[in-house]
Design a protein around this motif. Structure first.
Motif: not given
Length: 209
Positions: A89-106
């Motif tokens: 999230e530090t690469d994105l900026g202070e207004q972004f906060k990591f929430r979760q990861t969702v596996q979509i598929g393969y």
């Protein structure tokens, strides 16, 4: 054709393959079965504007082969797709906060295939075509995952777009920097600065087949 209308000039990975029980031995060894992950971030400054109407605003990026690809807006007529370290999230900026990861598929696309797909998607997801409601980072993530594994992202991630008619004022009243991640700003500066490393500049066109 890709699901968003882009022509597929890639090898066998574009073809539909039956993966019923017992068919795995028919898959070429080149196929990777690489996980396709969606990383979701809260854009909490924007959420201050939208919580009173029950909407959360999220940024997303697609993680594959150890790189996260995302999309943002700028004023130039070239790609708005950029790369970051996954879930950083530090690469994105202070207004972004990591929430979760969702596996979509393969996916069976190789890493080189993915780079070609990103190059082609960059023609559609240009910086000057970004729109918070109609063509945002989550639209890119959905287009990308549908190409990679035939699955869209969860509807809740881009719920704001579905209710855009309720908040037509929102994009006009938000500071532009809230919609441009820091990593994209860096990518733009590198595009204009020939002293940046080759790895930081936009990729060259794919070789002809």
């Amino acid at each position: 054709m890709f699901s968003n209308g882009l022509a597929c000039n890639l090898p066998f990975s574009c073809m539909s393959i039956n993966r019923d029980s017992g068919s795995d031995e028919l898959l070429p060894s080149k196929m990777s079965r690489e996980p396709v992950l969606l990383n979701v971030y809260d854009m909490y400054k924007i959420n201050e504007f939208t919580t009173n109407i029950g909407l959360g605003v999220f940024h997303s990026g697609v993680e594959i082969y150890g790189t996260e690809y995302a999309y943002g807006g700028h004023q130039y007529p070239f790609t708005g797709i950029f790369e970051i370290n996954p879930r950083d999230e530090t690469d994105l900026g202070e207004q972004f906060k990591f929430r979760q990861t969702v596996q979509i598929g393969y996916t069976d696309f190789t890493e080189d295939d993915v780079k070609r797909i990103i190059y082609e998607l960059g023609k559609e997801f240009r910086g000057d075509r970004y729109h918070l409601m109609n063509n945002n980072c989550n639209h890119f993530s959905g287009a990308f995952t549908k190409i990679l594994c035939g699955q869209d992202i969860p509807a809740w991630v881009n719920r704001l777009a579905y209710f855009s008619s309720w908040v037509p004022f929102l994009e006009r009243c938000l500071p532009k920097e809230w919609l441009m991640p820091m990593a994209l700003q860096h990518s733009l500066s590198c595009h204009r600065d020939s002293t940046c490393s080759e790895a930081s500049t936009p990729p060259p066109p794919p070789p002809p087949y």
